[in-house]
Design an enzyme around this catalytic site. Structure first.
Site, PDB file in Angstrom:
ATOM      1  N   SER A  42      29.135  42.163  36.129  1.00  0.00           N
ATOM      2  CA  SER A  42      30.207  42.366  35.159  1.00  0.00           C
ATOM      3  C   SER A  42      31.052  43.517  35.695  1.00  0.00           C
ATOM      4  CB  SER A  42      29.651  42.674  33.767  1.00  0.00           C
ATOM      5  OG  SER A  42      29.002  43.912  33.721  1.00  0.00           O
ATOM      6  N   HIS A 155      23.853  39.582  32.534  1.00  0.00           N
ATOM      7  CA  HIS A 155      22.649  39.913  33.297  1.00  0.00           C
ATOM      8  C   HIS A 155      21.461  39.022  32.955  1.00  0.00           C
ATOM      9  CE1 HIS A 155      24.002  44.305  34.308  1.00  0.00           C
ATOM     10  NE2 HIS A 155      24.761  43.371  34.855  1.00  0.00           N
ATOM     11  N   GLU A 164      22.839  45.214  27.902  1.00  0.00           N
ATOM     12  CA  GLU A 164      21.675  46.043  28.208  1.00  0.00           C
ATOM     13  C   GLU A 164      21.217  46.835  26.983  1.00  0.00           C
ATOM     14  OE1 GLU A 164      22.363  48.710  31.482  1.00  0.00           O
ATOM     15  OE2 GLU A 164      23.503  47.206  32.599  1.00  0.00           O
ATOM     16  N   GLU A 205      18.303  43.297  36.322  1.00  0.00           N
ATOM     17  CA  GLU A 205      17.970  44.711  36.451  1.00  0.00           C
ATOM     18  C   GLU A 205      16.537  45.020  36.030  1.00  0.00           C
ATOM     19  OE1 GLU A 205      21.020  46.984  34.558  1.00  0.00           O
ATOM     20  OE2 GLU A 205      22.574  46.244  35.900  1.00  0.00           O
ATOM     21  N   ASP A 242      24.393  49.162  26.741  1.00  0.00           N
ATOM     22  CA  ASP A 242      25.596  48.809  27.496  1.00  0.00           C
ATOM     23  C   ASP A 242      26.074  47.492  26.921  1.00  0.00           C
ATOM     24  OD1 ASP A 242      27.612  48.064  29.187  1.00  0.00           O
ATOM     25  OD2 ASP A 242      26.359  47.866  30.982  1.00  0.00           O
ATOM     26  N   GLU A 286      27.695  52.220  25.910  1.00  0.00           N
ATOM     27  CA  GLU A 286      28.598  52.054  27.054  1.00  0.00           C
ATOM     28  C   GLU A 286      29.492  50.842  26.816  1.00  0.00           C
ATOM     29  OE1 GLU A 286      28.002  50.537  31.639  1.00  0.00           O
ATOM     30  OE2 GLU A 286      26.460  51.807  30.742  1.00  0.00           O
ATOM     31  N   ASP A 313      32.885  52.493  31.286  1.00  0.00           N
ATOM     32  CA  ASP A 313      32.550  51.939  32.597  1.00  0.00           C
ATOM     33  C   ASP A 313      33.727  51.106  33.092  1.00  0.00           C
ATOM     34  OD1 ASP A 313      31.477  50.782  34.857  1.00  0.00           O
ATOM     35  OD2 ASP A 313      30.123  49.450  33.790  1.00  0.00           O
ATOM     36  N   LYS A 338      30.043  54.906  39.300  1.00  0.00           N
ATOM     37  CA  LYS A 338      29.539  53.901  40.241  1.00  0.00           C
ATOM     38  C   LYS A 338      30.302  54.045  41.551  1.00  0.00           C
ATOM     39  CE  LYS A 338      28.323  50.391  36.765  1.00  0.00           C
ATOM     40  NZ  LYS A 338      28.735  49.090  36.161  1.00  0.00           N
ATOM     41  N   HIS A 366      23.654  52.625  39.044  1.00  0.00           N
ATOM     42  CA  HIS A 366      23.448  51.540  40.002  1.00  0.00           C
ATOM     43  C   HIS A 366      24.402  50.387  39.711  1.00  0.00           C
ATOM     44  CE1 HIS A 366      20.578  49.246  37.034  1.00  0.00           C
ATOM     45  NE2 HIS A 366      21.631  49.761  36.431  1.00  0.00           N
ATOM     46  N   LYS A 389      21.398  55.786  35.428  1.00  0.00           N
ATOM     47  CA  LYS A 389      21.088  54.399  35.097  1.00  0.00           C
ATOM     48  C   LYS A 389      20.702  53.701  36.392  1.00  0.00           C
ATOM     49  CE  LYS A 389      23.437  51.467  32.787  1.00  0.00           C
ATOM     50  NZ  LYS A 389      24.577  50.617  32.351  1.00  0.00           N
TER      51      LYS A 389
END
Length: 428
Positions: A42, A155, A164, A205, A242, A286, A313, A338, A366, A389
């Site tokens: 994403s 994910h 997440e 993840e 997230d 997030e 993000d 990131k 990550h 993270k």
């Protein structure tokens, strides 16, 4: 002796089995350093460009031979003979060699690989850890891990829209104790899911990715797992989310198409986050709103910002110019960092400095497509981020970062402090 003499690129695989770039930098002293570049699923629309070959006969078009070729040709020509200890000038030359705003010609994956490999080579030449090369200090802070234990959205292949759900171990004095606690909670969650007849297969993840009854059920499951592991929700371990809401934002509306098909306005989303923060030990969200929904961010930040860490993000994409504009507009109170969103170590550090100056928290992160590279662990310690993270406490590409942090804590001894509750003090 610290001058760059050679760069070698190699096409390797990330944790999703997709190609990515590995770069090895060699200095005139003979010192070498390597870096592997991650890849996101994403992604924000303003991220630096990850160059792919688009050759359908190889890896479905996802090969990175072009980016690898740029490493040993154009980028080597641009920086051969440059002092690897002058990271800023080196990164400026890398950006100039590309010549585009988004690093789209040579590729941010190639550029970042060189930027990080040079830093590692320099640390190896000095015979010191990477974190110390980046910041030479007497004491260092170990970050609070935000451990992804339940996956949805992009994910996972399930019916949860939120991407997440993470465990945040605040109430501990050492990183190693905090990591143990969330690992124990992860296994408690697995036992709860098994008892309920839910799948315990994991997502990109390392978090579990079962089909659930609602987007809110993960919150209930996490509270139960924390208690079953012997810890107190909110005191020892809190929860972070997230949302990755850009992924389900359609023409001004948030559409929960994977779960119940409901549609929500920005105000509805704000009310949902507020109600969850009231009902559960939720401390951080997030991408609570889409990167396109500046109005939603602007309106909600004053309302929610005293209760929650609101992390941008997709909103900020680790881009100094975009981040500054977002701060001016009053969007959020935290930034996710990131490296591959921007493409050089220097620009990443610039974003971190902007966050510090403007009292935004910052989280080293990550990507969902990872490698065994542990750079972000050293970066989190070097910058005193207080938060990291890097996924669940399973899957080798995730545990590599946690194990690196354990090594750093052991190496530093009493010169290491755990961020703990201090990292979230304003929301406690």
């Amino acid at each position: 002796m610290s001058k760059i003499s050679n760069l070698e690129g190699l096409e390797v695989l990330d944790s999703r089995g997709n190609p990515t770039v590995q770069v090895t930098a060699t200095l005139e002293s003979g010192a070498r350093g390597s870096a592997r570049v991650p890849s996101g699923a994403s992604t924000g629309m303003n991220e630096a460009v990850e160059l792919r070959d688009n050759d359908r006969t190889r890896f479905g078009g996802k090969g990175v031979r072009k980016a690898v070729g740029h490493v040993g040709n154009e980028l080597l020509d641009a920086v051969r003979g440059f002092d690897a200890d002058d990271q800023q000038r080196l990164d400026e030359e890398l950006r100039a060699a590309d010549g585009t705003v988004n690093k789209g010609r040579i590729g941010a994956n190639a550029i970042l690989g060189v930027s990080l490999a040079a830093a590692r080579a320099m640390a190896n030449e000095k015979r010191i850890p990477l974190y110390r090369h980046l910041t030479d200090a007497e004491t260092y802070t170990l970050p609070v891990p935000m451990v992804n234990v339940l996956n949805g959205g992009e994910h996972a292949d399930n019916n949860v829209d939120i991407q997440e759900f993470m465990l945040v171990p605040l109430g501990f004095n050492k990183f190693s104790d905090a990591l143990r606690a969330v690992t124990e909670t992860f296994h408690s969650l697995q036992a709860i899911l098994t008892k309920k007849g839910y799948s315990t297969a994991v997502g990109d993840e390392g978090g579990f990715a079962p089909r659930l009854e609602s987007n809110e059920e993960p919150m209930q499951l996490l509270v139960g797992a924390i208690g079953q592991a012997g810890y107190k929700p909110g005191r020892h371990i809190s929860i972070a989310i997230d949302a990755a809401s850009s992924e389900f934002y359609e023409q001004g509306t948030y559409v929960f198409s994977q779960s119940d098909g409901s549609r929500r306005s920005s105000d509805d989303m704000s009310k949902m986050w507020a109600s969850w923060a009231e009902a559960y030990p939720l401390i951080s969200v997030e991408d609570a709103f889409s990167e396109e929904d500046h109005g939603g961010w602007r309106k909600a930040t004053p309302k929610l910002g005293s209760k929650l860490q609101l992390v941008g993000d997709d909103l900020f994409v680790t881009n100094p110019a975009i981040f500054k504009q977002g701060i001016a507009e009053g969007l959020g109170n935290s930034i996710l960092i990131k490296l591959n969103q921007i493409g050089t170590l220097t620009e990443t550090l610039q974003c971190i400095e902007i966050a510090r100056t403007n009292e935004y928290t910052y989280i080293i992160s990550h990507r969902s497509g990872e490698t065994s590279d542990t750079t972000i662990a050293d970066l989190a310690v070097a910058t005193g981020s207080g938060q990291i993270k890097t996924g669940s406490t399973c899957r080798g590409e995730r545990t590599a970062k946690y194990n690196r942090l354990l090594e750093i804590e052991a190496e530093l001894g009493d010169r290491a402090a755990y961020a703990g509750r201090n990292a979230f003090q304003r929301w406690l």
